[in-house]
Scaffold this motif. Structure first.
Motif, mmCIF file in Angstrom:
data_model
loop_
_atom_site.group_PDB
_atom_site.id
_atom_site.type_symbol
_atom_site.label_atom_id
_atom_site.label_comp_id
_atom_site.label_asym_id
_atom_site.label_seq_id
_atom_site.Cartn_x
_atom_site.Cartn_y
_atom_site.Cartn_z
ATOM 1 N N VAL A 117 0.861 -1.184 0.000
ATOM 2 C CA VAL A 117 0.000 0.000 0.000
ATOM 3 C C VAL A 117 0.897 1.235 0.000
ATOM 4 O O VAL A 117 1.756 1.388 0.872
ATOM 5 C CB VAL A 117 -0.936 0.021 1.232
ATOM 6 C CG1 VAL A 117 -1.770 1.304 1.254
ATOM 7 C CG2 VAL A 117 -1.825 -1.204 1.268
ATOM 8 N N THR A 118 0.708 2.102 -0.996
ATOM 9 C CA THR A 118 1.514 3.318 -1.083
ATOM 10 C C THR A 118 0.714 4.583 -0.795
ATOM 11 O O THR A 118 1.292 5.633 -0.532
ATOM 12 C CB THR A 118 2.173 3.463 -2.472
ATOM 13 O OG1 THR A 118 1.155 3.491 -3.461
ATOM 14 C CG2 THR A 118 3.155 2.332 -2.715
ATOM 15 N N ASP A 119 -0.627 4.478 -0.856
ATOM 16 C CA ASP A 119 -1.453 5.660 -0.612
ATOM 17 C C ASP A 119 -2.886 5.212 -0.371
ATOM 18 O O ASP A 119 -3.264 4.082 -0.690
ATOM 19 C CB ASP A 119 -1.397 6.602 -1.824
ATOM 20 C CG ASP A 119 -1.829 8.026 -1.499
ATOM 21 O OD1 ASP A 119 -2.164 8.326 -0.330
ATOM 22 O OD2 ASP A 119 -1.828 8.859 -2.430
ATOM 23 N N VAL A 120 -3.670 6.120 0.201
ATOM 24 C CA VAL A 120 -5.101 5.899 0.380
ATOM 25 C C VAL A 120 -5.793 7.117 -0.217
ATOM 26 O O VAL A 120 -5.501 8.247 0.163
ATOM 27 C CB VAL A 120 -5.486 5.739 1.861
ATOM 28 C CG1 VAL A 120 -6.978 5.485 2.003
ATOM 29 C CG2 VAL A 120 -4.686 4.620 2.514
ATOM 30 N N LEU A 121 -6.669 6.873 -1.178
ATOM 31 C CA LEU A 121 -7.398 7.955 -1.826
ATOM 32 C C LEU A 121 -8.812 8.011 -1.281
ATOM 33 O O LEU A 121 -9.425 6.971 -1.017
ATOM 34 C CB LEU A 121 -7.435 7.740 -3.344
ATOM 35 C CG LEU A 121 -6.090 7.548 -4.047
ATOM 36 C CD1 LEU A 121 -6.303 7.274 -5.524
ATOM 37 C CD2 LEU A 121 -5.202 8.767 -3.840
ATOM 38 N N HIS A 122 -9.330 9.216 -1.153
ATOM 39 C CA HIS A 122 -10.680 9.409 -0.631
ATOM 40 C C HIS A 122 -11.488 10.156 -1.687
ATOM 41 O O HIS A 122 -11.511 11.376 -1.713
ATOM 42 C CB HIS A 122 -10.649 10.192 0.681
ATOM 43 C CG HIS A 122 -9.772 9.565 1.719
ATOM 44 N ND1 HIS A 122 -10.175 8.481 2.462
ATOM 45 C CD2 HIS A 122 -8.509 9.836 2.104
ATOM 46 C CE1 HIS A 122 -9.199 8.131 3.283
ATOM 47 N NE2 HIS A 122 -8.175 8.925 3.083
ATOM 48 N N HIS A 123 -12.111 9.417 -2.567
ATOM 49 C CA HIS A 123 -12.914 9.995 -3.649
ATOM 50 C C HIS A 123 -14.306 9.384 -3.616
ATOM 51 O O HIS A 123 -14.682 8.640 -4.510
ATOM 52 C CB HIS A 123 -12.263 9.748 -5.012
ATOM 53 C CG HIS A 123 -10.905 10.339 -5.155
ATOM 54 N ND1 HIS A 123 -10.683 11.684 -5.235
ATOM 55 C CD2 HIS A 123 -9.671 9.768 -5.187
ATOM 56 C CE1 HIS A 123 -9.386 11.924 -5.337
ATOM 57 N NE2 HIS A 123 -8.750 10.770 -5.310
ATOM 58 N N GLY A 124 -15.065 9.682 -2.586
ATOM 59 C CA GLY A 124 -16.371 9.059 -2.432
ATOM 60 C C GLY A 124 -16.219 7.655 -1.861
ATOM 61 O O GLY A 124 -16.821 7.299 -0.870
ATOM 62 N N GLN A 125 -15.403 6.846 -2.487
ATOM 63 C CA GLN A 125 -15.071 5.494 -2.023
ATOM 64 C C GLN A 125 -13.590 5.493 -1.667
ATOM 65 O O GLN A 125 -12.770 5.941 -2.446
ATOM 66 C CB GLN A 125 -15.330 4.483 -3.147
ATOM 67 C CG GLN A 125 -14.773 3.104 -2.897
ATOM 68 C CD GLN A 125 -15.475 2.401 -1.768
ATOM 69 O OE1 GLN A 125 -16.669 2.193 -1.812
ATOM 70 N NE2 GLN A 125 -14.751 2.039 -0.734
#
Length: 166
Positions: A117-125
């Motif tokens: 895991v290199t990042d966590v995106l928060h785009h609705g999901q």
């Protein structure tokens, strides 16, 4: 690990207040009067919060030693940071902070290594960005059906991807 809790924007008024783009879900705690907060770049801080107030859903902060608009302008773009150790763990066993997930090894339920895991995106999901060796990054929705296990102490995350996701 440093976590960004805010970004200093433009000055507001002539008395040294600045707008702060809030990047924390607890601004009352992170921007309390008298609190000293680290900065990125580090040479601009630490900054001591002299006062704070909300104006039309925008957080305005005054820092000690920055009493004019020109002085406040020098802080524009500065990130306000805390150490990840200062963040209280959640009582919910299925809730995680981004910094806890980044760096975890990812493997399938059958034990096959996938990547990290290199990042966590928060785009609705919420989406986990997983770097795979020799392949494009994979985006995995962070839902219980696809990520049945997060083992923080073991440093791994188990995924059960449907056909074609990886």
């Amino acid at each position: 690990m440093q976590l960004v809790v805010g970004r200093i924007g433009r000055p507001h008024g002539v008395r040294g207040e600045v707008t702060v783009e809030v990047r924390t879900d607890d601004p009352e705690l992170r921007f309390a009067e008298g609190l000293s907060i680290a900065t990125d770049p580090a040479g601009r801080g630490p900054l001591v919060i002299e006062g704070r107030r909300w104006h039309k859903d925008v957080l305005l902060v005054a820092f000690e030693g920055f009493g004019s608009r020109d002085q406040a302008e020098e802080l524009r773009g500065t990130m306000l940071v805390i150490d990840s150790a200062e963040v209280e763990p959640s009582d919910d066993p299925d809730e995680f902070h981004d910094h806890q997930l980044v760096g975890l090894a990812v493997e399938t339920v059958s034990g096959e290594p996938v990547g990290e895991v290199t990042d966590v995106l928060h785009h609705g999901q919420d989406l986990l960005v997983v770097r795979r060796r020799g392949q494009d990054d994979a985006l995995i929705p962070f839902v219980k059906a696809l990520v049945p296990e997060v083992d923080l102490t073991g440093g791994r995350l188990i995924v059960d991807p449907p056909e074609g996701l990886l």
